[in-house]
Design an enzyme around this catalytic site. Structure first.
Site, PDB file in Angstrom:
ATOM      1  N   HIS A   1      -3.741 -11.539  -1.979  1.00  0.00           N
ATOM      2  CA  HIS A   1      -3.706 -11.855  -0.545  1.00  0.00           C
ATOM      3  C   HIS A   1      -4.491 -13.136  -0.279  1.00  0.00           C
ATOM      4  O   HIS A   1      -5.432 -13.465  -1.007  1.00  0.00           O
ATOM      5  CB  HIS A   1      -4.332 -10.712   0.258  1.00  0.00           C
TER       6      HIS A   1
ATOM      7  N   MET B   1      -1.253  -8.451   6.658  1.00  0.00           N
ATOM      8  CA  MET B   1      -1.976  -9.555   6.007  1.00  0.00           C
ATOM      9  C   MET B   1      -1.245 -10.094   4.771  1.00  0.00           C
ATOM     10  O   MET B   1      -1.872 -10.673   3.878  1.00  0.00           O
ATOM     11  CB  MET B   1      -3.384  -9.079   5.597  1.00  0.00           C
ATOM     12  N   SER B   2       0.063  -9.921   4.715  1.00  0.00           N
ATOM     13  CA  SER B   2       0.811 -10.385   3.531  1.00  0.00           C
ATOM     14  C   SER B   2       2.239 -10.746   3.931  1.00  0.00           C
ATOM     15  O   SER B   2       2.530 -10.991   5.099  1.00  0.00           O
ATOM     16  CB  SER B   2       0.843  -9.262   2.480  1.00  0.00           C
TER      17      SER B   2
ATOM     18  N   HIS C   1      -9.326   0.617   6.176  1.00  0.00           N
ATOM     19  CA  HIS C   1      -8.446   0.467   5.017  1.00  0.00           C
ATOM     20  C   HIS C   1      -8.106   1.842   4.429  1.00  0.00           C
ATOM     21  O   HIS C   1      -6.984   2.074   3.979  1.00  0.00           O
ATOM     22  CB  HIS C   1      -9.119  -0.423   3.972  1.00  0.00           C
TER      23      HIS C   1
ATOM     24  N   ASN D   1      -0.787   2.463  10.985  1.00  0.00           N
ATOM     25  CA  ASN D   1      -1.698   2.690  12.115  1.00  0.00           C
ATOM     26  C   ASN D   1      -1.127   1.951  13.320  1.00  0.00           C
ATOM     27  O   ASN D   1      -0.321   1.035  13.151  1.00  0.00           O
ATOM     28  CB  ASN D   1      -3.088   2.127  11.786  1.00  0.00           C
TER      29      ASN D   1
ATOM     30  N   SER E   1       0.836  -1.202   0.000  1.00  0.00           N
ATOM     31  CA  SER E   1       0.000   0.000   0.000  1.00  0.00           C
ATOM     32  C   SER E   1       0.868   1.248   0.000  1.00  0.00           C
ATOM     33  O   SER E   1       1.868   1.321   0.706  1.00  0.00           O
ATOM     34  CB  SER E   1      -0.887   0.029   1.250  1.00  0.00           C
TER      35      SER E   1
ATOM     36  N   HIS F   1      -5.035  -2.048  -5.556  1.00  0.00           N
ATOM     37  CA  HIS F   1      -4.019  -3.070  -5.803  1.00  0.00           C
ATOM     38  C   HIS F   1      -4.095  -3.572  -7.236  1.00  0.00           C
ATOM     39  O   HIS F   1      -4.065  -4.769  -7.479  1.00  0.00           O
ATOM     40  CB  HIS F   1      -4.225  -4.269  -4.855  1.00  0.00           C
TER      41      HIS F   1
ATOM     42  N   TYR G   1      -6.609 -13.620   2.004  1.00  0.00           N
ATOM     43  CA  TYR G   1      -8.016 -13.345   2.353  1.00  0.00           C
ATOM     44  C   TYR G   1      -8.914 -13.189   1.129  1.00  0.00           C
ATOM     45  O   TYR G   1     -10.130 -13.195   1.246  1.00  0.00           O
ATOM     46  CB  TYR G   1      -8.133 -12.110   3.265  1.00  0.00           C
ATOM     47  N   GLU G   2      -8.322 -13.052  -0.052  1.00  0.00           N
ATOM     48  CA  GLU G   2      -9.141 -12.954  -1.257  1.00  0.00           C
ATOM     49  C   GLU G   2      -9.714 -14.310  -1.649  1.00  0.00           C
ATOM     50  O   GLU G   2     -10.574 -14.392  -2.521  1.00  0.00           O
ATOM     51  CB  GLU G   2      -8.315 -12.369  -2.411  1.00  0.00           C
TER      52      GLU G   2
ATOM     53  N   ALA H   1       2.133  -2.287   4.206  1.00  0.00           N
ATOM     54  CA  ALA H   1       1.697  -1.432   5.304  1.00  0.00           C
ATOM     55  C   ALA H   1       1.268  -2.355   6.432  1.00  0.00           C
ATOM     56  O   ALA H   1       0.767  -3.453   6.184  1.00  0.00           O
ATOM     57  CB  ALA H   1       0.522  -0.560   4.856  1.00  0.00           C
TER      58      ALA H   1
HETATM   59  N1  HPA Z   1      -3.629  -5.120  11.009  1.00  0.00           N
HETATM   60  C1  HPA Z   1      -3.480  -5.963   9.959  1.00  0.00           C
HETATM   61  N2  HPA Z   1      -3.072  -5.564   8.774  1.00  0.00           N
HETATM   62  C2  HPA Z   1      -2.786  -4.255   8.617  1.00  0.00           C
HETATM   63  C3  HPA Z   1      -2.927  -3.335   9.654  1.00  0.00           C
HETATM   64  C4  HPA Z   1      -3.381  -3.796  10.926  1.00  0.00           C
HETATM   65  O1  HPA Z   1      -3.517  -3.033  11.893  1.00  0.00           O
HETATM   66  N3  HPA Z   1      -2.569  -2.118   9.144  1.00  0.00           N
HETATM   67  C5  HPA Z   1      -2.225  -2.323   7.852  1.00  0.00           C
HETATM   68  N4  HPA Z   1      -2.356  -3.610   7.523  1.00  0.00           N
END
Ligand code: HPA
Length: 305
Positions: free
Chosen positions: A116, A244-245, A280, A268, A63, A94, A118-119, A146
């Site tokens: 990913h 998540m990657s 997101h 974050n 990201s 993406h 999760y897709e 990210a």
């Molecule tokens: N958790 C999981 N995946 C993320 C986060 C998070 O806080 N921030 C960016 N990708």
């Protein structure tokens, strides 16, 4: 898909059976060939049909790095959708293609967009692009993403060089018959992130005057963000950032003998560590805001590889 359905019918296998993705006879002159390797070779044959470019470094853009192309001399673009059997991302922001060209003097393949877990793709599909880059010729893989910051002292907008990872909460991408053309059955994971490449990143960050944290990245399946209790658990287990990657790609790359490095943008603070709810859009906004320094750090590092 049609081929896969034929195999499924013949062997009375369903995708959730162990062995579904494994081997069959018939192709390759009756020699057993892994279905997975066959799929990889089909992608590679397509690649060879459109270019003879041989990259040395692979870069997967997370990201915020979607505008990376301006940092390189692009010679060729290959949309993922053109490659037979290649997984195509469905996530907003993406959109997917390979960029082939030069970062400084270094021949590189850049992935604009990744898929990913999760897709809904299998882990084997999630790491297919990594393995295809190995077939293209890469010796080094640079991973970016990210992530949510867990470690005390981390702040939103920080960069974290990944020093190690926890992938125990997602299935290993190496499950299934081992593709011996790629690597061994029981690969060592002592040094997933290459010590020399880590030093190169540290030195480059210092020279470029870009502050960089270091820590352990933990991969979850997503797509949901975590609960505060989960983040407390991950902290207790030694995780400094969560996303998540990346970890699965790093593992597949190590399996294939690729040297790996990675940098995460802390977009974050992880769930429960700040008053903010997670979204997101906020992740993207912070990553976008930090993209200038992120791109410079990545580019200056790769130029020295
Ligand atoms: N958790 C999981 N995946 C993320 C986060 C998070 O806080 N921030 C960016 N990708």
């Amino acid at each position: 898909t049609e081929n896969r359905m034929k195999i499924t019918r013949k062997l009375k296998l369903e995708p959730w059976h162990h062995g579904y993705y494994n081997t069959r006879k018939g192709l390759n002159g009756g020699k057993r060939m892994s279905v997975l390797y066959e799929k990889l070779e089909t992608c590679y044959k397509y690649y060879q049909s459109v270019t003879d470019f041989v990259p040395r470094v692979g870069l997967i853009l997370g990201s915020g790095l979607g505008g990376y192309a301006k940092n390189m001399k692009v010679e060729k673009e290959i949309p993922y959708g053109d490659i037979p059997g290649f997984p195509v991302s469905t996530v907003q922001g993406h959109d997917g293609k390979f960029l082939l060209g030069y970062i400084g003097d270094v021949p590189a393949v850049v992935m604009k967009g990744r898929v990913h877990y999760y897709e809904g793709y299998s882990m084997q599909d999630v790491v297919l692009p990594t393995r295809l880059m190995k077939r293209m010729g890469i010796e080094i893989l640079f991973l970016t993403n990210a992530s949510g910051g867990i470690k005390k002292g981390f702040q939103v907008g920080d960069f974290m060089m990944i020093t190690d990872q926890i992938s125990s909460f997602v299935p290993s991408p190496l499950i299934g018959e081992n593709v011996s053309e790629l690597g061994e059955r029981f690969p060592d994971m002592t040094h997933i992130y290459d010590p020399d490449l880590m030093n190169l990143i540290r030195k480059t960050a210092e020279r470029e005057n870009i502050a960089i944290q270091e820590g352990v990245y933990l991969q979850t399946t997503g797509p949901n963000f975590e609960s505060p209790a989960e983040i407390r658990m991950y902290a207790a287990l030694g995780a400094d950032a969560v996303g998540m990657s990346t970890a699965c790609e790093a593992m597949a790359a190590r399996h294939a003998g690729i040297r790996v490095c990675g940098i995460s943008c802390i977009s974050n603070m992880a769930s429960g560590l700040s008053d903010e709810e997670l979204s997101h859009l906020d992740v993207q906004a912070v990553a976008d805001k930090r993209s200038g320094d992120f791109e410079r750090l990545v580019t200056k590092t790769i130029e020295q590889m």
